[in-house]
Design a protein around this motif. Structure first.
Motif, PDB file in Angstrom:
ATOM      1  N   TYR A  40     -30.022   1.601 -21.079  1.00 51.95           N
ATOM      2  CA  TYR A  40     -31.106   1.117 -20.220  1.00 51.95           C
ATOM      3  C   TYR A  40     -31.339  -0.382 -20.342  1.00 51.95           C
ATOM      4  N   SER A  41     -30.589  -1.074 -21.205  1.00 52.67           N
ATOM      5  CA  SER A  41     -30.796  -2.508 -21.391  1.00 52.67           C
ATOM      6  C   SER A  41     -30.362  -3.278 -20.146  1.00 52.67           C
ATOM      7  N   LEU A  42     -30.936  -4.438 -19.941  1.00 51.88           N
ATOM      8  CA  LEU A  42     -30.612  -5.247 -18.771  1.00 51.88           C
ATOM      9  C   LEU A  42     -29.132  -5.642 -18.726  1.00 51.88           C
ATOM     10  N   PRO A  43     -28.516  -6.042 -19.846  1.00 47.91           N
ATOM     11  CA  PRO A  43     -27.073  -6.340 -19.797  1.00 47.91           C
ATOM     12  C   PRO A  43     -26.243  -5.134 -19.355  1.00 47.91           C
ATOM     13  N   ASN A  44     -26.578  -3.943 -19.857  1.00 54.55           N
ATOM     14  CA  ASN A  44     -25.814  -2.750 -19.473  1.00 54.55           C
ATOM     15  C   ASN A  44     -26.052  -2.375 -18.013  1.00 54.55           C
ATOM     16  N   LEU A  45     -27.288  -2.472 -17.558  1.00 54.03           N
ATOM     17  CA  LEU A  45     -27.580  -2.170 -16.158  1.00 54.03           C
ATOM     18  C   LEU A  45     -26.907  -3.171 -15.224  1.00 54.03           C
ATOM     19  N   PHE A  46     -26.878  -4.439 -15.635  1.00 54.40           N
ATOM     20  CA  PHE A  46     -26.230  -5.467 -14.821  1.00 54.40           C
ATOM     21  C   PHE A  46     -24.738  -5.173 -14.693  1.00 54.40           C
ATOM     22  N   LYS A  47     -24.101  -4.807 -15.806  1.00 56.04           N
ATOM     23  CA  LYS A  47     -22.667  -4.512 -15.773  1.00 56.04           C
ATOM     24  C   LYS A  47     -22.374  -3.315 -14.872  1.00 56.04           C
ATOM     25  N   GLN A  48     -23.238  -2.309 -14.933  1.00 57.56           N
ATOM     26  CA  GLN A  48     -23.052  -1.154 -14.053  1.00 57.56           C
ATOM     27  C   GLN A  48     -23.184  -1.560 -12.592  1.00 57.56           C
ATOM     28  N   ASN A  49     -24.106  -2.480 -12.332  1.00 56.65           N
ATOM     29  CA  ASN A  49     -24.373  -2.923 -10.969  1.00 56.65           C
ATOM     30  C   ASN A  49     -23.284  -3.859 -10.458  1.00 56.65           C
ATOM     31  N   ALA A  50     -22.788  -4.736 -11.333  1.00 55.27           N
ATOM     32  CA  ALA A  50     -21.844  -5.777 -10.913  1.00 55.27           C
ATOM     33  C   ALA A  50     -20.388  -5.329 -10.979  1.00 55.27           C
ATOM     34  N   GLY A  51     -20.113  -4.302 -11.767  1.00 56.59           N
ATOM     35  CA  GLY A  51     -18.734  -3.858 -11.908  1.00 56.59           C
ATOM     36  C   GLY A  51     -18.051  -4.502 -13.102  1.00 56.59           C
ATOM     37  N   GLU A  52     -16.837  -4.086 -13.363  1.00 60.88           N
ATOM     38  CA  GLU A  52     -16.116  -4.545 -14.552  1.00 60.88           C
ATOM     39  C   GLU A  52     -15.747  -6.020 -14.487  1.00 60.88           C
ATOM     40  N   ASP A  53     -15.507  -6.535 -13.294  1.00 58.28           N
ATOM     41  CA  ASP A  53     -15.108  -7.941 -13.163  1.00 58.28           C
ATOM     42  C   ASP A  53     -16.342  -8.837 -13.158  1.00 58.28           C
ATOM     43  N   SER A  54     -17.068  -8.822 -14.257  1.00 58.30           N
ATOM     44  CA  SER A  54     -18.268  -9.643 -14.396  1.00 58.30           C
ATOM     45  C   SER A  54     -18.303 -10.195 -15.816  1.00 58.30           C
ATOM     46  N   ALA A  55     -19.114 -11.223 -16.020  1.00 59.17           N
ATOM     47  CA  ALA A  55     -19.259 -11.830 -17.342  1.00 59.17           C
ATOM     48  C   ALA A  55     -20.714 -11.696 -17.768  1.00 59.17           C
ATOM     49  N   VAL A  56     -20.939 -11.003 -18.892  1.00 57.29           N
ATOM     50  CA  VAL A  56     -22.299 -10.777 -19.394  1.00 57.29           C
ATOM     51  C   VAL A  56     -22.344 -11.278 -20.835  1.00 57.29           C
ATOM     52  N   ASN A  57     -22.876 -12.492 -21.010  1.00 54.58           N
ATOM     53  CA  ASN A  57     -22.799 -13.147 -22.311  1.00 54.58           C
ATOM     54  C   ASN A  57     -24.147 -13.707 -22.762  1.00 54.58           C
ATOM     55  N   TYR A  58     -24.311 -13.721 -24.066  1.00 49.31           N
ATOM     56  CA  TYR A  58     -25.512 -14.290 -24.689  1.00 49.31           C
ATOM     57  C   TYR A  58     -25.150 -15.612 -25.362  1.00 49.31           C
ATOM     58  N   PHE A  59     -26.036 -16.599 -25.246  1.00 43.98           N
ATOM     59  CA  PHE A  59     -25.793 -17.936 -25.802  1.00 43.98           C
ATOM     60  C   PHE A  59     -26.995 -18.374 -26.642  1.00 43.98           C
ATOM     61  N   HIS A  60     -26.703 -19.110 -27.706  1.00 40.98           N
ATOM     62  CA  HIS A  60     -27.781 -19.646 -28.540  1.00 40.98           C
ATOM     63  C   HIS A  60     -27.289 -20.897 -29.257  1.00 40.98           C
ATOM     64  N   GLY A  61     -28.171 -21.890 -29.372  1.00 35.93           N
ATOM     65  CA  GLY A  61     -27.785 -23.159 -29.976  1.00 35.93           C
ATOM     66  C   GLY A  61     -27.820 -23.181 -31.485  1.00 35.93           C
ATOM     67  N   TYR A  62     -28.164 -22.046 -32.114  1.00 39.11           N
ATOM     68  CA  TYR A  62     -28.122 -21.958 -33.572  1.00 39.11           C
ATOM     69  C   TYR A  62     -27.106 -20.876 -33.936  1.00 39.11           C
TER      70      TYR A  62
END
Length: 658
Positions: A338-360
């Motif tokens: 139910y997480s937003l990254p997982n729902l986005f991937k289901q919605n966008a399909g396999e050819d998508s980039a779902v990444n987390y970024f942090h400056g530390y």
């Protein structure tokens, strides 16, 4: 006869002294936290003290060993008093065992300015007073043995077993006596003693009722024994709860699907308080704040959670309170379809980039594991960028603008749909460190500070601190905010350059106020202990979507509303049973209420720590408004009961395996 009397005096005087000092320390804790003098169920405290006394009877009363062990028991209480006072002063929270998962993070973020030296001195003085008095009595009371060795052993065992039985039975009987609030109160199932004892949802209120010992014994029990095999009854309860949730697509509105097919960028702005944005130092963000920019500024956004919690709420629509996600990830696992990254991937399909970024570093808050469990394909942090002169030293933060520029190809990839989440770091604080990376910005801040002072005087909304040291800290914060402004502008320019701005939804929000050096309280001119003044938690939130247009929106909202709002815009289906907030574009947003994992529940004009006692910050509000506010909080906690069970048993993993 005189020796026997003095010996008997020794056998009872030391235990009485131990009990007296333990009670005094409990009183100090309560007075320090401002929650009264004694807990409602004081017998919880006495029962644990009795158990400690039983253990002490195993050692000759008044001996060096007895004094050392008794001092150790009291030292634990002293340490908890100081820790709770410190956490409460900074966050309005108290210590719970789930915080142990953040030991490394807490150590790095700790500053001596957080400590109240007066409270520390008082607790230590009481502790030293016990040791001095114990040593004095040991020296001046007779040590003559009047019992045989066998008789002495019999007395020791009798006293030990008696006090263990007394303590455990007293604790158990008090727990059984904990009664529910009468059923005619709508919020009975949340604020009743029975419910608080079972769940400890309201930590400060729980200590107020059950005492330090009662709270921490139950907290330890919940922490150790909560996770286990899910019963058939519990599974059925969770399944019925999830089935009761409504599909978000069943309640559409004019903005539902406005960003369907969009890329998604979320930027969580570290310590980015409401006074972070101004026309002098942050002109790009200010154009949005005053309604002339291309995005919408939500000027009634409120939040108050630690960074990792604020981050996770926007990704899940909720957060478990019993234990941190990192704790569940290591104990029972973390399965989050139910997480937003997982729902986005289901919605966008396999050819998508779902990444987390942090400056530390990605190890901070265990993001390298937790965020992968939340559905991100990669966690890209300080270790992954190719900047020169990067460092892991706390407070020597790299610039967000430089990090994003360095990672731009991954942050905004070409020719594929993407979801990128970035948690900033430059504005983190503390603000009395000389970060050379900000030297150019600091020079500009100094150069234009008179203009900034004129702006502040003209608005009348904030104040410039009078203390010179505080002014320098404010300047450092503003220099960091300048970097945020530069970073945001470069992101939008990159989107325009790639001709995908109209195909991208961008959400920016702050995690919490800038509490380091008490800067937010000084600039907002609000006393630090005035927790009911919700202006302390008034923060920026911005949404860009080309269908929204620009302008300023005055709707009250908070961190919980981000998840359903994004899903609504992107036409991503979710189960409303798993969200504690509401879409900003739905009429249900009127039910929005913020419940902090630290403490406090509020809207922009109502505040409570315990649901029952409500502070009204707007004279136009009625008794019905207060009642509705309480009802919405109760709805939150009723949802939370099943949400906690889902995490406790990692329900979705169990369900996937039948």
């Amino acid at each position: 006869m005189q020796n026997i009397e003095r010996l008997y005096a020794r056998e009872w005087l030391f235990p009485v002294m131990f009990v007296a000092f333990a009670v005094i320390l409990e009183m100090v804790n309560f007075l320090t936290l401002g929650i009264g003098v004694f807990p409602t169920y004081f017998l919880f405290d006495l029962s644990v003290i009795a158990i400690f006394l039983g253990i002490l009877f195993l050692i000759p009363t008044g001996s060096k060993g007895w004094i050392c062990l008794a001092s150790f028991f009291l030292l634990i209480q002293v340490a908890m008093n100081i820790v709770n006072d410190t956490i409460y002063n900074v966050f309005g929270d108290v210590f719970s065992l789930s915080m142990l998962n953040l030991g490394h993070e807490g150590f790095n973020a700790f500053r001596f300015e957080f400590l109240d030296l007066g409270i520390i001195f008082l607790n230590i003085a009481i502790f030293v007073g016990f040791i001095v008095m114990a040593c004095y009595l040991r020296k001046n009371l007779d040590k003559t043995q009047v019992l045989s060795k066998k008789g002495r052993v019999a007395v020791i065992l009798t006293m030990f077993l008696s006090f263990q039985l007394l303590g455990t039975s007293l604790f158990a009987s008090t727990a059984n006596v904990v009664s529910a609030t009468p059923d005619d109160a709508e919020q009975a199932t949340i604020t009743s003693d029975e419910e608080l004892w079972d769940n400890m949802f309201l930590k400060t209120e729980s200590i107020k009722r059950f005492g330090t010992y009662g709270f921490y014994i139950k907290n330890l029990s919940n922490y150790i024994f909560a996770d286990g095999k899910m019963s058939a009854e519990t599974r059925e309860k969770i399944e019925n709860y999830l089935a009761s949730g409504q599909s978000s697509l069943a309640t559409t509105n004019d903005m539902t699907g406005a960003g369907e097919g969009d890329n998604l960028i979320i930027i969580m702005l570290e310590s980015f308080d409401s006074f972070a944005i101004d026309p002098i130092y942050t002109p790009y963000l200010y154009s949005i704040k005053n309604g002339t920019g291309l995005a919408t500024y939500y000027d009634n956004f409120y939040a108050r959670n630690k960074t990792n919690i604020s981050e996770e709420i926007s990704l899940l629509g909720h957060i478990p309170n019993d234990k941190l996600l990192s704790g569940y990830n290591s104990s029972v696992g973390l399965t989050t379809p139910y997480s937003l990254p997982n729902l986005f991937k289901q919605n966008a399909g396999e050819d998508s980039a779902v990444n987390y970024f942090h400056g530390y570093t990605k190890k901070f808050y265990d993001r390298e594991h937790v965020n992968i469990s939340l559905g991100f394909e990669n966690v890209l942090a300080l270790e992954d960028c190719t900047l020169e002169n990067k460092t892991k030293e706390f407070n020597d933060w790299i610039l967000d603008s430089e990090f994003i520029d360095n990672m731009m190809d991954k942050f905004i990839p070409e020719n594929k749909r993407f979801f990128s989440f970035y948690t900033t770091i430059t504005t983190h604080g503390a603000y009395d460190y000389n970060n050379k990376r900000l030297s150019e910005n600091l020079a500009i801040v100094d150069e234009k500070f008179e203009l900034y002072e004129e702006y502040i005087d003209g608005t009348g909304e904030y104040t410039i601190p009078k203390n010179k040291g505080d002014v320098e800290k404010l300047k450092h914060f503003k220099a960091a905010c300048m970097d945020t402004d530069k970073m945001v502008q470069s992101i939008f320019e990159r989107l325009e350059e790639l001709n995908i701005l109209d195909k991208t939804t961008v959400v920016m929000y702050a995690d919490h106020n800038c509490y380091y050096s008490n800067l937010c309280y000084k600039v907002k001119n609000v006393p630090k202990d005035e927790y009911e003044n919700t202006e302390i938690y008034h923060l920026p939130m911005i949404i860009y979507n080309d269908k929204l247009g620009g302008g300023v929106n005055h709707t009250f909202c908070n961190t919980y509303d981000i998840y359903p709002t994004i899903c609504d815009l992107l036409n991503i289906e979710y189960n409303t049973a798993l969200t504690q907030g509401y879409s900003l574009f739905s009429s249900d947003i009127e039910k929005s209420v913020f419940v902090s994992s630290l403490s406090g529940m509020y809207t922009n004009n109502l505040f409570t720590n315990n649901i029952d006692d409500v502070t009204i910050l707007d004279d136009t509000l009625t008794a019905d408004d207060v009642k509705e506010f309480q009802t919405n909080i109760v709805a939150y906690y009723k949802k939370q009961e099943c949400i906690e069970l889902i995490y406790r048993y990692n329900y979705f993993k169990v369900a996937a395996h039948g």
